[in-house]
Enzyme design. Sequence first.
Site, PDB file in Angstrom:
ATOM      1  N   GLY A 155       0.829  -1.209   0.000  1.00 30.04           N
ATOM      2  CA  GLY A 155       0.000   0.000   0.000  1.00 30.04           C
ATOM      3  C   GLY A 155       0.861   1.255   0.000  1.00 30.04           C
ATOM      4  O   GLY A 155       0.592   2.206  -0.749  1.00 30.04           O
ATOM      5  N   TYR A 156       1.872   1.265   0.822  1.00 27.43           N
ATOM      6  CA  TYR A 156       2.805   2.397   0.893  1.00 27.43           C
ATOM      7  C   TYR A 156       3.513   2.581  -0.447  1.00 27.43           C
ATOM      8  O   TYR A 156       3.637   3.695  -0.951  1.00 27.43           O
ATOM      9  CB  TYR A 156       3.813   2.131   2.015  1.00 27.43           C
ATOM     10  CG  TYR A 156       4.901   3.157   2.164  1.00 27.43           C
ATOM     11  CD1 TYR A 156       4.649   4.395   2.754  1.00 27.43           C
ATOM     12  CD2 TYR A 156       6.197   2.891   1.735  1.00 27.43           C
ATOM     13  CE1 TYR A 156       5.655   5.332   2.915  1.00 27.43           C
ATOM     14  CE2 TYR A 156       7.216   3.815   1.887  1.00 27.43           C
ATOM     15  CZ  TYR A 156       6.932   5.042   2.482  1.00 27.43           C
ATOM     16  OH  TYR A 156       7.929   5.970   2.632  1.00 27.43           O
TER      17      TYR A 156
END
Length: 174
Positions: A155-156
Site C-alpha cells: 500500500g505504501y
Amino acid sequence: MADPVPLKGQVAIVTGAGRGIGLAIARRLLDDGASVVIADLESALAEAACSALGQDRTWPFAGDLAQEETARALIDGALGRFGRIDILVNNAGGGILRPFLEHTPETLRATIDRNLWTAIWCSWAALPHMKAAGYGRIVMLGADSVRNGLVDHAGYNAAKGGMHGLTTGLAREF
C-alpha cells in the site's frame, strides 16, 4: 568562493516539517538563508519546530494537506506571510505498514492520502505561482522500496509510486 547563504531571500515550504526528516530539511534551508513555512498535520509540532528554529524566518502551518482546500490555504498563507514561494518540499508522508490483506479501505486511503494526495494538492496549488514568477523548485521525497519491494509495504509503495510518477510527469511538463 561559494555564497554562504545561497537561498537568501527565497521562501521554502516543507510539509511534514514538525519532526524527523522534514525538520532537518527545514533547518538546512534556514541555514542556507531561506525563510521557511513549517507545515505539519499537528499544530503543536509545527509551532514547536518554529520555536526551536527561530521565529523570525519561519511560519507554522497545520492541517491535513491531503485536502485540496487545506493545501490551497497553505500556499495562500505562505504568500500572505512571505510574498513568494520558491521551493516546495513534499516531505509529508508515512504510512500504515501491514500485510496487504490486513489493510482496510481506511488504512489504504490514509496511506495514499498522507503520501500522494498531499504532494498532488500542494504542487497543484504552488505551481501557478512558481510559473508566474518564472522560477520554482519542487522536491519530492519518494521511497526506494518502490523499486526493490519490502514486505508489508504494498500500500505504501502504491502511494510512493504515484509520487514518483507525479515527479517525472511534472519535470517533463514544467
